[in-house]
Motif scaffolding. Structure first.
Motif, PDB file in Angstrom:
ATOM      1  N   VAL A  95       0.978  -1.111  -0.057  1.00 54.82           N
ATOM      2  CA  VAL A  95      -0.137  -0.062   0.045  1.00 54.82           C
ATOM      3  C   VAL A  95       0.811   1.033  -0.025  1.00 54.82           C
ATOM      4  O   VAL A  95       0.691   2.037  -0.562  1.00 54.82           O
ATOM      5  CB  VAL A  95      -0.953   0.121   1.145  1.00 54.82           C
ATOM      6  N   GLY A  96       1.935   1.017   0.750  1.00 53.77           N
ATOM      7  CA  GLY A  96       2.871   2.334   0.826  1.00 53.77           C
ATOM      8  C   GLY A  96       3.591   2.602  -0.436  1.00 53.77           C
ATOM      9  O   GLY A  96       3.643   3.839  -0.992  1.00 53.77           O
ATOM     10  N   LEU A  97       3.748   1.653  -1.111  1.00 57.89           N
ATOM     11  CA  LEU A  97       4.244   1.895  -2.611  1.00 57.89           C
ATOM     12  C   LEU A  97       3.647   2.653  -3.480  1.00 57.89           C
ATOM     13  O   LEU A  97       3.569   3.286  -4.272  1.00 57.89           O
ATOM     14  CB  LEU A  97       5.017   0.473  -3.029  1.00 57.89           C
ATOM     15  N   LEU A  98       2.198   1.863  -3.432  1.00 55.76           N
ATOM     16  CA  LEU A  98       1.001   2.490  -4.345  1.00 55.76           C
ATOM     17  C   LEU A  98       0.839   4.041  -4.088  1.00 55.76           C
ATOM     18  O   LEU A  98       0.791   4.850  -5.237  1.00 55.76           O
ATOM     19  CB  LEU A  98      -0.187   1.742  -4.480  1.00 55.76           C
ATOM     20  N   LEU A  99       0.825   4.295  -2.664  1.00 56.16           N
ATOM     21  CA  LEU A  99       0.580   5.844  -2.333  1.00 56.16           C
ATOM     22  C   LEU A  99       1.932   6.334  -2.530  1.00 56.16           C
ATOM     23  O   LEU A  99       1.729   7.545  -3.156  1.00 56.16           O
ATOM     24  CB  LEU A  99       0.434   5.779  -0.825  1.00 56.16           C
ATOM     25  N   GLY A 100       2.994   5.958  -2.815  1.00 59.10           N
ATOM     26  CA  GLY A 100       4.137   6.724  -3.017  1.00 59.10           C
ATOM     27  C   GLY A 100       4.389   7.241  -4.539  1.00 59.10           C
ATOM     28  O   GLY A 100       4.473   8.364  -5.028  1.00 59.10           O
ATOM     29  N   CYS A 101       3.919   6.161  -5.395  1.00 58.99           N
ATOM     30  CA  CYS A 101       3.841   6.148  -7.013  1.00 58.99           C
ATOM     31  C   CYS A 101       2.739   7.269  -7.109  1.00 58.99           C
ATOM     32  O   CYS A 101       2.847   8.123  -8.118  1.00 58.99           O
ATOM     33  CB  CYS A 101       3.617   4.963  -7.718  1.00 58.99           C
ATOM     34  N   SER A 103       1.696   9.803  -5.315  1.00 61.76           N
ATOM     35  CA  SER A 103       2.133  11.153  -5.003  1.00 61.76           C
ATOM     36  C   SER A 103       3.398  11.639  -6.064  1.00 61.76           C
ATOM     37  O   SER A 103       3.136  12.879  -6.351  1.00 61.76           O
ATOM     38  CB  SER A 103       3.115  11.091  -3.695  1.00 61.76           C
ATOM     39  N   SER A 104       4.119  10.524  -6.391  1.00 63.84           N
ATOM     40  CA  SER A 104       5.050  11.235  -7.420  1.00 63.84           C
ATOM     41  C   SER A 104       4.423  11.363  -8.746  1.00 63.84           C
ATOM     42  O   SER A 104       4.777  12.407  -9.515  1.00 63.84           O
ATOM     43  CB  SER A 104       6.157  10.089  -7.493  1.00 63.84           C
ATOM     44  N   CYS A 108       4.467  15.304 -10.924  1.00 61.18           N
ATOM     45  CA  CYS A 108       4.486  15.544 -12.453  1.00 61.18           C
ATOM     46  C   CYS A 108       3.291  16.219 -12.942  1.00 61.18           C
ATOM     47  O   CYS A 108       3.403  17.241 -13.759  1.00 61.18           O
ATOM     48  CB  CYS A 108       4.382  14.136 -13.224  1.00 61.18           C
ATOM     49  N   VAL A 109       2.114  16.245 -12.346  1.00 61.39           N
ATOM     50  CA  VAL A 109       0.850  16.751 -12.879  1.00 61.39           C
ATOM     51  C   VAL A 109       0.864  18.504 -12.400  1.00 61.39           C
ATOM     52  O   VAL A 109       0.764  19.241 -13.376  1.00 61.39           O
ATOM     53  CB  VAL A 109      -0.551  16.325 -12.102  1.00 61.39           C
ATOM     54  N   VAL A 110       1.486  18.603 -11.355  1.00 63.00           N
ATOM     55  CA  VAL A 110       1.636  19.933 -10.680  1.00 63.00           C
ATOM     56  C   VAL A 110       2.759  20.715 -11.631  1.00 63.00           C
ATOM     57  O   VAL A 110       2.462  21.900 -11.671  1.00 63.00           O
ATOM     58  CB  VAL A 110       2.185  19.876  -9.409  1.00 63.00           C
ATOM     59  N   ALA A 111       3.765  20.017 -12.171  1.00 67.47           N
ATOM     60  CA  ALA A 111       4.895  20.307 -12.809  1.00 67.47           C
ATOM     61  C   ALA A 111       4.356  20.884 -14.379  1.00 67.47           C
ATOM     62  O   ALA A 111       4.892  21.832 -14.844  1.00 67.47           O
ATOM     63  CB  ALA A 111       6.214  19.640 -12.619  1.00 67.47           C
ATOM     64  N   LEU A 123      -5.110  21.289  -9.384  1.00 68.14           N
ATOM     65  CA  LEU A 123      -5.568  20.792  -8.002  1.00 68.14           C
ATOM     66  C   LEU A 123      -5.610  19.522  -7.808  1.00 68.14           C
ATOM     67  O   LEU A 123      -5.013  19.078  -6.503  1.00 68.14           O
ATOM     68  CB  LEU A 123      -6.815  21.578  -7.651  1.00 68.14           C
ATOM     69  N   LEU A 124      -5.922  18.774  -8.630  1.00 69.24           N
ATOM     70  CA  LEU A 124      -5.856  17.019  -8.559  1.00 69.24           C
ATOM     71  C   LEU A 124      -4.382  16.752  -8.285  1.00 69.24           C
ATOM     72  O   LEU A 124      -4.379  15.989  -7.470  1.00 69.24           O
ATOM     73  CB  LEU A 124      -6.514  16.435  -9.873  1.00 69.24           C
ATOM     74  N   GLY A 125      -3.473  17.330  -9.033  1.00 66.11           N
ATOM     75  CA  GLY A 125      -2.158  17.051  -8.816  1.00 66.11           C
ATOM     76  C   GLY A 125      -1.721  17.501  -7.279  1.00 66.11           C
ATOM     77  O   GLY A 125      -0.683  16.534  -6.865  1.00 66.11           O
ATOM     78  N   ALA A 126      -2.069  18.410  -7.069  1.00 65.37           N
ATOM     79  CA  ALA A 126      -1.765  18.933  -5.604  1.00 65.37           C
ATOM     80  C   ALA A 126      -2.475  17.867  -4.374  1.00 65.37           C
ATOM     81  O   ALA A 126      -1.634  17.492  -3.661  1.00 65.37           O
ATOM     82  CB  ALA A 126      -2.249  20.232  -5.334  1.00 65.37           C
ATOM     83  N   ILE A 127      -3.437  17.461  -4.886  1.00 61.36           N
ATOM     84  CA  ILE A 127      -4.090  16.670  -3.838  1.00 61.36           C
ATOM     85  C   ILE A 127      -3.260  15.342  -3.760  1.00 61.36           C
ATOM     86  O   ILE A 127      -3.248  14.539  -2.969  1.00 61.36           O
ATOM     87  CB  ILE A 127      -5.428  16.355  -4.236  1.00 61.36           C
ATOM     88  N   LEU A 128      -3.234  14.814  -4.940  1.00 62.38           N
ATOM     89  CA  LEU A 128      -2.148  13.596  -5.230  1.00 62.38           C
ATOM     90  C   LEU A 128      -0.902  13.403  -4.541  1.00 62.38           C
ATOM     91  O   LEU A 128      -0.537  12.873  -3.631  1.00 62.38           O
ATOM     92  CB  LEU A 128      -2.078  13.167  -6.567  1.00 62.38           C
ATOM     93  N   THR A 129      -0.286  14.689  -4.895  1.00 60.01           N
ATOM     94  CA  THR A 129       1.130  14.991  -4.090  1.00 60.01           C
ATOM     95  C   THR A 129       1.045  14.812  -2.669  1.00 60.01           C
ATOM     96  O   THR A 129       1.671  14.103  -2.016  1.00 60.01           O
ATOM     97  CB  THR A 129       1.692  16.071  -4.751  1.00 60.01           C
ATOM     98  N   PHE A 130       0.264  15.850  -2.180  1.00 58.84           N
ATOM     99  CA  PHE A 130       0.429  16.217  -0.578  1.00 58.84           C
ATOM    100  C   PHE A 130      -0.576  15.208   0.235  1.00 58.84           C
ATOM    101  O   PHE A 130      -0.198  14.600   1.101  1.00 58.84           O
ATOM    102  CB  PHE A 130      -0.096  17.336  -0.409  1.00 58.84           C
ATOM    103  N   GLY A 131      -1.649  14.729  -0.698  1.00 54.05           N
ATOM    104  CA  GLY A 131      -2.665  13.803   0.154  1.00 54.05           C
ATOM    105  C   GLY A 131      -2.032  12.171   0.325  1.00 54.05           C
ATOM    106  O   GLY A 131      -1.817  11.784   1.219  1.00 54.05           O
ATOM    107  N   MET A 132      -1.570  11.931  -1.042  1.00 53.04           N
ATOM    108  CA  MET A 132      -0.973  10.383  -0.979  1.00 53.04           C
ATOM    109  C   MET A 132       0.275  10.454  -0.228  1.00 53.04           C
ATOM    110  O   MET A 132       0.778   9.331   0.355  1.00 53.04           O
ATOM    111  CB  MET A 132      -0.951  10.144  -2.617  1.00 53.04           C
ATOM    112  N   GLY A 133       1.144  11.736  -0.283  1.00 54.01           N
ATOM    113  CA  GLY A 133       2.193  11.746   0.355  1.00 54.01           C
ATOM    114  C   GLY A 133       2.226  11.399   1.756  1.00 54.01           C
ATOM    115  O   GLY A 133       3.025  10.927   2.407  1.00 54.01           O
ATOM    116  N   ALA A 134       1.262  12.382   2.422  1.00 53.49           N
ATOM    117  CA  ALA A 134       1.007  12.311   3.768  1.00 53.49           C
ATOM    118  C   ALA A 134       0.511  10.765   4.295  1.00 53.49           C
ATOM    119  O   ALA A 134       1.009  10.349   5.405  1.00 53.49           O
ATOM    120  CB  ALA A 134      -0.272  13.321   3.943  1.00 53.49           C
TER     121      ALA A 134
END
Length: 270
Positions: A95-101, A103-104, A108-111, A123-134
């Motif tokens: 699960v951690g690996l999937l969440l990390g991927c 987030s990464s 790319c979406v934010v960039a 906004l979707l990219g930011a949610i994935l980055t910070f939400g999944m990262g957390a």
């Protein structure tokens, strides 16, 4: 041998240094060119206008690649340390690996999708980055708790727990302050508002939101510094093996392979 040459500890260190350099370089460039206010703008605002926009996007893509590489190595390390009977730990690790991927991918979406043009995708990219990262930070904090004291000491778990609390505190603060900002300025296109006046309604909430975003970003990338000691124990090794082809024609084999000759192909491996 220098400390960063031990094992693969250079990987999380490169991720942290490169990502921090991305934020700082974009910020300095944007402030110097007066594209944003110098007092704590949003991170994404520092990469909205050219020329820093292009550099920000490229550097963030590299950070995403380093993030996936670091998380995958950590996944393989935990998988090797956990016995097959500990199914709960193996599940958490996957699960951690999937969440990390995820987030990464969000990085790319934010960039590549600026909020001034495609705000909802950004906004979707930011949610994935910070939400999944957390959630990734939370998952590996729980893994650290379950794996002590056999894998590492209590100190590492305490540090990761503190970083986890820091991360979620920043998320809550950013979410609440952002809601206040949007409710204070109805009808204003906030995603395109790059300059703020202290007299603007919601300015205090805006400052709280930007500070929380920077705090969240650095709490997330700081979590990978705790991998350095673990990654020192990992050595990357490549093995090449060349398989021989079976020759069915024995006459051809005898003629081609004279006594006294040796061949790595016929030996089966190198």
């Amino acid at each position: 041998m220098w400390w960063f040459q031990e094992g693969l500890c250079v990987l999380p260190m490169a991720l942290v240094v490169w990502t921090a350099a991305t934020f700082i370089f974009a910020y300095i460039t944007a402030v110097t060119l007066r594209h944003v206010d110098p007092l704590v703008p949003y991170i994404s605002d520092t990469g909205t206008v050219a020329p820093e926009r292009c550099v920000f996007g490229i550097m963030m893509d590299v950070s995403a690649f380093l993030g996936i590489a670091t998380m995958y190595v950590r996944y393989k390390q935990v998988q090797a340390l956990v016995v097959p009977e500990q199914k709960r730990l193996l599940l958490l690790n996957r699960v951690g690996l999937l969440l990390g991927c995820a987030s990464s991918f969000g990085m790319c979406v934010v960039a590549n999708f600026q909020k001034t043009e495609l705000f909802y995708i950004h906004l979707l990219g930011a949610i994935l980055t910070f939400g999944m990262g957390a959630l990734y930070v939370l998952t590996h904090t729980v893994l650290s708790f379950l794996m002590q004291p056999h894998t590492h000491g209590k100190n590492i778990f305490c540090v990761r727990l503190c970083l986890c609390v820091w991360t979620f505190s920043s998320i809550i603060s950013m979410f609440v302050s952002s809601l206040i900002v949007y409710s204070s300025l109805p009808g204003v296109d906030i995603p395109k508002k790059l300059h703020w006046d202290p007299m603007d309604p919601g300015y205090a909430a805006h400052m709280a939101s930007t500070v929380s975003e920077w705090s969240l970003a650095f709490s997330f990338i700081s979590f990978f510094l705790t991998y350095i000691r673990d990654f020192k124990k990992i050595n990357l090794r490549a093995e090449a093996e060349l398989q021989s082809h079976t020759l069915h024609d024995s006459t051809h084999y005898n003629n081609a392979h004279q006594p006294g000759e040796t061949s790595p192909l016929l030996a089966g491996s190198i």
